[in-house]
Each structure stands twice: as structure tokens, then as C-alpha cells.
Design a protein around this motif. Structure first.
Motif, mmCIF file in Angstrom:
data_model
loop_
_atom_site.group_PDB
_atom_site.id
_atom_site.type_symbol
_atom_site.label_atom_id
_atom_site.label_comp_id
_atom_site.label_asym_id
_atom_site.label_seq_id
_atom_site.Cartn_x
_atom_site.Cartn_y
_atom_site.Cartn_z
ATOM 1 N N ALA A 202 1.195 -1.070 -0.336
ATOM 2 C CA ALA A 202 -0.285 0.154 0.055
ATOM 3 C C ALA A 202 1.054 1.187 0.482
ATOM 4 O O ALA A 202 1.196 2.369 -0.933
ATOM 5 C CB ALA A 202 -1.115 0.069 1.488
ATOM 6 N N GLN A 203 1.873 1.075 0.985
ATOM 7 C CA GLN A 203 2.513 2.558 1.077
ATOM 8 C C GLN A 203 3.662 2.848 -0.313
ATOM 9 O O GLN A 203 3.541 3.660 -0.850
ATOM 10 C CB GLN A 203 3.940 2.134 1.818
ATOM 11 N N LEU A 204 3.836 1.283 -1.051
ATOM 12 C CA LEU A 204 4.739 1.818 -2.564
ATOM 13 C C LEU A 204 3.585 2.080 -3.361
ATOM 14 O O LEU A 204 3.902 3.378 -4.074
ATOM 15 C CB LEU A 204 5.297 0.505 -2.728
ATOM 16 N N ARG A 205 2.330 1.294 -3.841
ATOM 17 C CA ARG A 205 1.194 2.509 -4.353
ATOM 18 C C ARG A 205 1.602 3.856 -3.873
ATOM 19 O O ARG A 205 1.316 4.188 -5.546
ATOM 20 C CB ARG A 205 0.544 1.423 -4.389
ATOM 21 N N GLN A 206 1.606 3.943 -2.952
ATOM 22 C CA GLN A 206 0.829 5.322 -2.452
ATOM 23 C C GLN A 206 2.722 6.585 -3.302
ATOM 24 O O GLN A 206 2.168 7.569 -3.835
ATOM 25 C CB GLN A 206 1.078 5.573 -1.062
ATOM 26 N N LYS A 207 3.091 5.819 -2.908
ATOM 27 C CA LYS A 207 4.727 6.257 -3.816
ATOM 28 C C LYS A 207 5.156 6.453 -5.253
ATOM 29 O O LYS A 207 5.233 7.356 -5.856
ATOM 30 C CB LYS A 207 5.998 6.204 -3.253
ATOM 31 N N ILE A 208 4.353 5.723 -5.955
ATOM 32 C CA ILE A 208 4.795 5.291 -6.899
ATOM 33 C C ILE A 208 3.481 5.052 -8.647
ATOM 34 O O ILE A 208 4.224 5.264 -9.969
ATOM 35 C CB ILE A 208 5.518 3.755 -8.007
ATOM 36 N N GLU A 209 2.383 5.035 -7.658
ATOM 37 C CA GLU A 209 1.533 4.922 -8.760
ATOM 38 C C GLU A 209 0.453 6.684 -9.223
ATOM 39 O O GLU A 209 0.564 7.506 -8.310
ATOM 40 C CB GLU A 209 0.179 4.279 -8.279
ATOM 41 N N PRO A 210 0.846 6.947 -10.013
ATOM 42 C CA PRO A 210 -0.559 8.558 -10.717
ATOM 43 C C PRO A 210 -1.525 8.248 -9.784
ATOM 44 O O PRO A 210 -1.964 9.282 -9.214
ATOM 45 C CB PRO A 210 -0.857 7.763 -12.057
ATOM 46 N N LEU A 211 -2.189 7.099 -9.720
ATOM 47 C CA LEU A 211 -3.793 7.151 -8.924
ATOM 48 C C LEU A 211 -3.741 5.525 -7.721
ATOM 49 O O LEU A 211 -3.853 4.765 -8.373
ATOM 50 C CB LEU A 211 -4.903 7.599 -9.706
ATOM 51 N N SER A 212 -3.325 5.658 -6.971
ATOM 52 C CA SER A 212 -2.728 4.615 -5.573
ATOM 53 C C SER A 212 -4.252 3.718 -5.723
ATOM 54 O O SER A 212 -4.085 2.785 -5.379
ATOM 55 C CB SER A 212 -2.429 5.226 -5.312
ATOM 56 N N GLU A 213 -5.421 4.059 -6.486
ATOM 57 C CA GLU A 213 -6.788 3.370 -5.445
ATOM 58 C C GLU A 213 -7.324 2.704 -7.300
ATOM 59 O O GLU A 213 -8.016 1.688 -6.834
ATOM 60 C CB GLU A 213 -7.815 4.276 -5.635
ATOM 61 N N ARG A 214 -6.305 3.832 -8.540
ATOM 62 C CA ARG A 214 -6.394 2.381 -9.462
ATOM 63 C C ARG A 214 -4.953 2.403 -10.213
ATOM 64 O O ARG A 214 -4.933 2.704 -11.203
ATOM 65 C CB ARG A 214 -7.324 3.591 -9.944
ATOM 66 N N PRO A 215 -3.874 1.295 -8.686
ATOM 67 C CA PRO A 215 -2.797 1.027 -9.365
ATOM 68 C C PRO A 215 -2.803 0.746 -10.777
ATOM 69 O O PRO A 215 -3.966 -0.480 -11.362
ATOM 70 C CB PRO A 215 -2.333 -0.158 -8.752
ATOM 71 N N ARG A 216 -1.425 1.581 -11.581
ATOM 72 C CA ARG A 216 -1.047 1.184 -13.030
ATOM 73 C C ARG A 216 -0.375 -0.165 -13.346
ATOM 74 O O ARG A 216 0.104 -0.929 -13.965
ATOM 75 C CB ARG A 216 -1.167 2.084 -13.905
ATOM 76 N N PHE A 217 0.559 -0.149 -12.674
ATOM 77 C CA PHE A 217 1.931 -0.968 -12.286
ATOM 78 C C PHE A 217 1.446 -2.355 -10.749
ATOM 79 O O PHE A 217 1.601 -3.502 -11.272
ATOM 80 C CB PHE A 217 3.127 0.125 -11.403
ATOM 81 N N ILE A 218 1.246 -2.156 -9.578
ATOM 82 C CA ILE A 218 1.563 -2.727 -8.770
ATOM 83 C C ILE A 218 -0.463 -3.606 -9.043
ATOM 84 O O ILE A 218 -1.258 -3.075 -7.939
ATOM 85 C CB ILE A 218 1.501 -2.872 -7.333
ATOM 86 N N LEU A 219 -0.407 -4.620 -9.379
ATOM 87 C CA LEU A 219 -1.604 -5.620 -9.931
ATOM 88 C C LEU A 219 -2.244 -6.522 -8.869
ATOM 89 O O LEU A 219 -1.461 -7.239 -8.474
ATOM 90 C CB LEU A 219 -2.080 -5.404 -11.148
ATOM 91 N N THR A 220 -3.295 -6.050 -7.833
ATOM 92 C CA THR A 220 -3.932 -7.495 -7.270
ATOM 93 C C THR A 220 -4.541 -8.740 -8.026
ATOM 94 O O THR A 220 -5.175 -8.569 -8.892
ATOM 95 C CB THR A 220 -4.571 -6.997 -6.547
ATOM 96 N N VAL A 221 -3.708 -9.807 -7.643
ATOM 97 C CA VAL A 221 -4.398 -11.104 -8.262
ATOM 98 C C VAL A 221 -5.350 -11.433 -7.465
ATOM 99 O O VAL A 221 -4.306 -12.065 -5.964
ATOM 100 C CB VAL A 221 -3.382 -12.067 -8.853
ATOM 101 N N PRO A 222 -6.924 -11.629 -7.655
ATOM 102 C CA PRO A 222 -7.793 -12.200 -6.005
ATOM 103 C C PRO A 222 -7.027 -13.170 -5.380
ATOM 104 O O PRO A 222 -7.076 -14.455 -6.386
ATOM 105 C CB PRO A 222 -9.018 -11.578 -7.040
ATOM 106 N N GLY A 223 -7.063 -13.925 -4.658
ATOM 107 C CA GLY A 223 -7.006 -14.813 -3.811
ATOM 108 C C GLY A 223 -5.458 -15.624 -3.731
ATOM 109 O O GLY A 223 -5.186 -16.533 -3.212
ATOM 110 N N VAL A 224 -4.389 -14.837 -4.525
ATOM 111 C CA VAL A 224 -2.644 -15.729 -5.414
ATOM 112 C C VAL A 224 -2.540 -14.403 -4.767
ATOM 113 O O VAL A 224 -0.889 -14.540 -3.550
ATOM 114 C CB VAL A 224 -3.149 -15.454 -6.691
#
Length: 239
Positions: A202-224
Motif C-alpha cells: 500500500a505504501q509503495l503504491r502511494q509513492k509510485i502510482e499516479p492514482l494509488s486507488e487505481r494502480p497501474r503497476f502493482i496489480l492485485t491478483v485476487p486470492g493469489v
């Protein structure tokens, strides 16, 4: 190695799926080998040394998980798992054993082709000894100087955040389970660290994602786990 002409071993005991994959892959220039069980798969890998393995988990006799384990012990070839959607535990175990990706059944041919292109591209490693710089969209990382920039502005990362980003970029495009990330960051001390991993992501997304609530780089794969999206990726190596 160009994706066109690469050899792909399809391992599945469902004849209809094998035929569909043969037609689709051949139409896009791939050489297709097939096996219907684990023993045939291991023999084909050793005899033909394909560029990529498409592997069903539910095989007669030797399981797909065991095939994955044996192949990974002998080869770094990309392994993409073909999995029914309700086999989440098996998918995670296969990824922990070294598989690179999975495609749920039923699947579309375009999705399979896209995953194959990504896996084959990542099979080409950065030459040893190079000092790579990573550039994707607004994100720039200079590994030699441990500098991270977003939209040209330097971003301050903690040591753990930097290590996490480096793991993601090193394995870009590949699904990383939470267990794999925990081991990469903290070795064997993983039992009590799961919450910490979520916090650092979450912290990394806040710092590198243009929009942390809609991540472009670090994508979540549900359950995995997570996948680092490498579309428009540009790697530059300088001696």
C-alpha cells in the motif's frame, strides 16, 4: 528469441482443449508439441526442450504440480498453468513451485496468446554484469544508484519499499504469491509478516502510482498475490 516460431509444449488430457490450442498457436506461428499426461510431458521436455510449457494441473497419473516441480528443477523455461477457476490452492502452490503464470479455464485464445508473449519476452534475461535502468510510463528506476523517479521527481523509498519494488520489477509480468514475496523480503521469517507485506504494498503504491486507488503497476491478483504490470516496459542496460 522472437515469439514467432517458438516451440510450445501443451500438456492436457482434454483432447478438445489440445486441438483448440494447437490450431490457435499454429495460426500465430508457434511450433506446437503435445502430451496427455505427466510422464509424457517430462519426456517431451527432456527430448525436445521447448521454449514454453502450457500445463494443465489435473492430469492422470503424475499431477501437474509434480510436473511443474520436476521441470523447474531442470529448466528455467516459462511455465503457464491451465487451471479450473475453483482450484485456487493448486494455482498458488504451482506458482510457489516456480510456475510463471496461470490462465483459468475456460479461457479465450487471445488471453493465452497474450500471456505467452509476456512469458517469452521475460525469458530473455538482462546480461550479467549490466547496470539496468527501468523505465515504464512515469516510473524510472536507476538500480545502480538506487534512485526512483516518478514523472521526473525523485521519490524517497524506505529500504524495504525499495527491495519490494526491485522484486516486482525483477519478476515483472509474473504472478507473485504472497508467500513468494515474503520469502524474497524476509527469508524464512514469514509467518507473522503477512500484514506487513500488505502495508508495504500500500505504501509503495502511494509513492509510485499516479492514482494509488487505481494502480497501474502493482496489480492485485485476487486470492493469489500480485503482478507487476509491465506494459510499455523499456529496459536499458548500460555498461
Amino acid at each position: 528469441m522472437s515469439k514467432q516460431g517458438a516451440s510450445i509444449l501443451v500438456v492436457d488430457d482434454e483432447k478438445e482443449i489440445v486441438r483448440a490450442l494447437q490450431r490457435g498457436l499454429a495460426a500465430h506461428g508457434y511450433t506446437v508439441l503435445t502430451a496427455s499426461n505427466g510422464a509424457e510431458a517430462i519426456e517431451a521436455v527432456r527430448r525436445h526442450r521447448p521454449d514454453l510449457l502450457l500445463l494443465d494441473l489435473m492430469l492422470p497419473g503424475m499431477s501437474g504440480l509434480e510436473v511443474c516441480r520436476r521441470v523447474r528443477a531442470e529448466s528455467n523455461m516459462p511455465i503457464i498453468i491451465l487451471s479450473v477457476k475453483d482450484a485456487e490452492y493448486d494455482k498458488v502452490e504451482a506458482l510457489d513451485l516456480g510456475a510463471d503464470d496461470y490462465v483459468p479455464k475456460p479461457f479465450g485464445m487471445n488471453e493465452v496468446l497474450a500471456r505467452i508473449r509476456v512469458a517469452l519476452r521475460h525469458a530473455v534475461q538482462v546480461p550479467s554484469g549490466a547496470e539496468p535502468q527501468f523505465h515504464a510510463g512515469p516510473l524510472f528506476v536507476d538500480f545502480a544508484r538506487r534512485r526512483v523517479l516518478v514523472q521526473g521527481q525523485e521519490v524517497s523509498l524506505t529500504p524495504t519499499e525499495y527491495d519490494l519494488l526491485k522484486v516486482f520489477i525483477t519478476h515483472r509480468g509474473k504472478i507473485l504469491t504472497r508467500q513468494m514475496l515474503l520469502k524474497e523480503l524476509w527469508g524464512g521469517e514469514t509467518h507473522a509478516r503477512t500484514h506487513s507485506l500488505h502495508v508495504y504494498v500500500a505504501q509503495l503504491r502511494q509513492k509510485i502510482e499516479p492514482l494509488s486507488e487505481r494502480p497501474r503497476f502493482i496489480l492485485t491478483v485476487p486470492g493469489v498475490g500480485y503482478r507487476f504490470n509491465d506494459e510499455s516496459l523499456e529496459i536499458m542496460s548500460r555498461s
